[in-house]
Enzyme design. Sequence first.
Site, PDB file in Angstrom:
ATOM      1  N   ASP A   1       0.864  -1.329  -0.132  1.00  9.19           N
ATOM      2  CA  ASP A   1       0.147   0.021  -0.071  1.00  9.19           C
ATOM      3  C   ASP A   1       0.716   1.254   0.151  1.00  9.19           C
ATOM      4  OD1 ASP A   1      -1.846  -2.103   0.380  1.00  9.19           O
ATOM      5  OD2 ASP A   1      -2.934  -1.312   1.921  1.00  9.19           O
TER       6      ASP A   1
ATOM      7  N   LYS B   1      -6.913  -4.941  -2.871  1.00  6.58           N
ATOM      8  CA  LYS B   1      -7.856  -5.482  -1.757  1.00  6.58           C
ATOM      9  C   LYS B   1      -8.852  -4.289  -1.277  1.00  6.58           C
ATOM     10  CE  LYS B   1      -4.265  -4.274   1.668  1.00  6.58           C
ATOM     11  NZ  LYS B   1      -4.959  -2.792   2.237  1.00  6.58           N
TER      12      LYS B   1
ATOM     13  N   CYS C   1      -2.014  -3.033   7.226  1.00  2.00           N
ATOM     14  CA  CYS C   1      -1.855  -4.110   6.235  1.00  2.00           C
ATOM     15  C   CYS C   1      -0.536  -4.953   6.503  1.00  2.00           C
ATOM     16  CB  CYS C   1      -1.464  -3.319   4.904  1.00  2.00           C
ATOM     17  SG  CYS C   1      -1.401  -4.435   3.594  1.00  2.00           S
TER      18      CYS C   1
HETATM   19  C1  VGL Z   1      -4.943   0.121   5.636  1.00  4.31           C
HETATM   20  C2  VGL Z   1      -5.815   1.837   7.230  1.00  4.31           C
HETATM   21  C3  VGL Z   1      -6.848   1.870   6.211  1.00  4.31           C
HETATM   22  C4  VGL Z   1      -3.752  -0.647   5.388  1.00  4.31           C
HETATM   23  C5  VGL Z   1      -6.204   0.195   4.820  1.00  4.31           C
HETATM   24  O1  VGL Z   1      -4.014  -1.541   4.533  1.00  4.31           O
HETATM   25  O2  VGL Z   1      -2.596  -0.513   6.003  1.00  4.31           O
HETATM   26  N1  VGL Z   1      -4.981   0.952   6.620  1.00  4.31           N
HETATM   27  N2  VGL Z   1      -7.161   0.832   5.251  1.00  4.31           N
END
Ligand code: VGL
Length: 197
Positions: free
Chosen positions: A13, A99, A143
């Site tokens: 990410d 995702k 993540c």
């Molecule tokens: C994530 C916060 C909100 C992540 C995803 O994948 O780390 N963190 N959405």
Amino acid sequence: MVVRLKNALLIADVQNDFCPGGKLGISDGDKIIPAINKYIKEFSKNKLPIFISRDWHPKKTKHFKKFGGVWPAHCVQNTKGAEFHAKLKFPKEAIIISKGMDPEKDSYSAFDAVDSNGCEFDNLLRIFGIKNLFVGGLATDYCVKNSAIDALKKGFKVLLLVDAVKGVNLKPNDSDEAIDEMVRRGARKISFADLKL
Ligand code: VGL
Ligand code: ZN
């Protein structure tokens, strides 16, 4: 001949919305990008698989505050915020996995992600015969943590790239605690100087 590639890299990410100035900007989130690029280069040189995950939400999802979740809207599909940070460099052979598309789920783990053909991350790793997963990226406490724990549960060895992760820290110690938990469950911490492929 079956080629067995033991090591794979997962970079979680590294998107504009998780970097400073983004909707869910992690302070210094962009500072780890040079380190990430070094790992990518090394895996690329050794012809090992590189997985680049992205958070890829619909406009309306229970993941967002507005619809009952905890987060401001971020990484909405096909927006600038969902694009990879411009400084992130990866070869065209890298496999992008997405995702967070299910509006009912948070999907923090890369094991909820699929490639452009809809093939699940876990299946992709098995096709390559991967044993060891090297994990870096954003966010340490979401993540990275959830992906590492799922990988360990599924029997992969996890190498946590401590010089190439950064966390959200809703609470100040979240990232440190996430690292402790990953280690407690069997992940090994490494830095670039320790990398042996
Ligand atoms: C994530 C916060 C909100 C992540 C995803 O994948 O780390 N963190 N959405
Ligand atoms: Zn998200």
